[in-house]
Design a protein around this motif. Sequence first.
Motif, short mmCIF file in Angstrom:
data_model
loop_
_atom_site.label_atom_id
_atom_site.label_comp_id
_atom_site.label_asym_id
_atom_site.label_seq_id
_atom_site.Cartn_x
_atom_site.Cartn_y
_atom_site.Cartn_z
N MET A 281 5.55 -18.06 16.00
CA MET A 281 6.23 -17.93 17.28
C MET A 281 6.52 -16.46 17.53
O MET A 281 7.31 -15.84 16.84
CB MET A 281 7.52 -18.75 17.26
CG MET A 281 8.24 -18.76 18.55
SD MET A 281 9.51 -20.01 18.62
CE MET A 281 10.91 -19.07 18.08
N LYS A 282 5.87 -15.87 18.53
CA LYS A 282 6.03 -14.47 18.84
C LYS A 282 7.17 -14.27 19.83
O LYS A 282 7.34 -15.06 20.76
CB LYS A 282 4.73 -13.93 19.44
CG LYS A 282 4.74 -12.45 19.66
CD LYS A 282 3.39 -11.93 20.02
CE LYS A 282 3.49 -10.43 20.23
NZ LYS A 282 2.24 -9.84 20.61
N THR A 283 7.96 -13.23 19.62
CA THR A 283 9.06 -12.94 20.53
C THR A 283 8.79 -11.65 21.29
O THR A 283 8.07 -10.77 20.81
CB THR A 283 10.40 -12.80 19.78
OG1 THR A 283 10.29 -11.74 18.84
CG2 THR A 283 10.77 -14.09 19.07
N TYR A 284 9.34 -11.56 22.48
CA TYR A 284 9.18 -10.41 23.36
C TYR A 284 10.56 -9.98 23.84
O TYR A 284 11.51 -10.77 23.83
CB TYR A 284 8.34 -10.76 24.59
CG TYR A 284 6.99 -11.35 24.29
CD1 TYR A 284 5.86 -10.54 24.22
CD2 TYR A 284 6.82 -12.72 24.09
CE1 TYR A 284 4.61 -11.07 23.96
CE2 TYR A 284 5.58 -13.26 23.81
CZ TYR A 284 4.48 -12.43 23.75
OH TYR A 284 3.25 -12.97 23.49
N ALA B 175 10.53 -16.15 23.73
CA ALA B 175 9.49 -16.48 22.76
C ALA B 175 8.50 -17.46 23.35
O ALA B 175 8.76 -18.12 24.36
CB ALA B 175 10.13 -17.08 21.51
N ASP B 176 7.34 -17.58 22.67
CA ASP B 176 6.33 -18.57 23.04
C ASP B 176 6.92 -19.96 22.95
O ASP B 176 7.80 -20.23 22.14
CB ASP B 176 5.13 -18.49 22.09
CG ASP B 176 4.38 -17.18 22.22
OD1 ASP B 176 4.40 -16.59 23.30
OD2 ASP B 176 3.78 -16.76 21.22
N SER B 177 6.40 -20.86 23.77
CA SER B 177 6.90 -22.23 23.78
C SER B 177 5.82 -23.14 24.33
O SER B 177 4.73 -22.70 24.67
CB SER B 177 8.16 -22.31 24.64
OG SER B 177 8.65 -23.62 24.65
N LYS B 178 6.15 -24.40 24.42
CA LYS B 178 5.24 -25.34 25.06
C LYS B 178 5.19 -25.04 26.55
O LYS B 178 6.13 -24.47 27.10
CB LYS B 178 5.72 -26.77 24.85
CG LYS B 178 7.04 -27.10 25.52
CD LYS B 178 7.42 -28.54 25.30
CE LYS B 178 8.73 -28.86 26.00
NZ LYS B 178 8.65 -28.87 27.43
N LYS C 25 5.32 -20.46 30.24
CA LYS C 25 5.00 -20.86 28.87
C LYS C 25 5.89 -20.18 27.85
O LYS C 25 5.54 -20.07 26.68
CB LYS C 25 3.53 -20.54 28.58
CG LYS C 25 2.57 -21.33 29.46
CD LYS C 25 1.16 -20.80 29.36
CE LYS C 25 0.21 -21.60 30.20
NZ LYS C 25 0.47 -21.58 31.62
N PHE C 26 7.07 -19.69 28.30
CA PHE C 26 7.99 -18.97 27.42
C PHE C 26 9.39 -19.53 27.60
O PHE C 26 9.72 -20.08 28.64
CB PHE C 26 7.97 -17.47 27.76
CG PHE C 26 6.62 -16.86 27.61
CD1 PHE C 26 6.17 -16.41 26.39
CD2 PHE C 26 5.76 -16.77 28.69
CE1 PHE C 26 4.91 -15.86 26.24
CE2 PHE C 26 4.49 -16.22 28.56
CZ PHE C 26 4.08 -15.76 27.32
N LYS C 27 10.22 -19.36 26.56
CA LYS C 27 11.57 -19.89 26.55
C LYS C 27 12.55 -18.78 26.20
O LYS C 27 12.29 -17.98 25.30
CB LYS C 27 11.65 -21.02 25.52
CG LYS C 27 12.94 -21.78 25.52
CD LYS C 27 12.84 -22.94 24.55
CE LYS C 27 14.04 -23.83 24.65
NZ LYS C 27 13.94 -24.97 23.75
N VAL D 6 15.46 -16.93 24.45
CA VAL D 6 16.08 -17.04 23.13
C VAL D 6 17.52 -16.54 23.18
O VAL D 6 18.44 -17.22 22.77
CB VAL D 6 15.28 -16.25 22.08
CG1 VAL D 6 15.98 -16.26 20.74
CG2 VAL D 6 13.88 -16.81 21.94
#
Length: 78
Positions: free
Chosen positions: A1-4, A58-61, A68-70, A72
């Motif tokens: 899971m990549k975070t930005y 972060a990446d998500s469903k 496509k990101f959630k 955090v």
Amino acid sequence: MKTYQGEVVSDKMDKTIVVIVKRRAKHKKYKKIITKTKKFHVHDEKNSAKIGDEVVFADSKPFSKTKKFKLVEIKKKG
């Protein structure tokens, strides 16, 4: 899971924020440092982030076609 990490530029949609991520890169031909930006649609369940906030996401469903990101956490209130 990549975070930005980025800055919120829009919070007008329900449960969605638009976050801009800036990165610095060297131009391939001219070797000058330039700033590249990219916008992401991020799911914000509680509508807690506002314009100017520094956020981590972060990446998500997939929530929709473009989202496509959630969210955090909110690093700093703007």
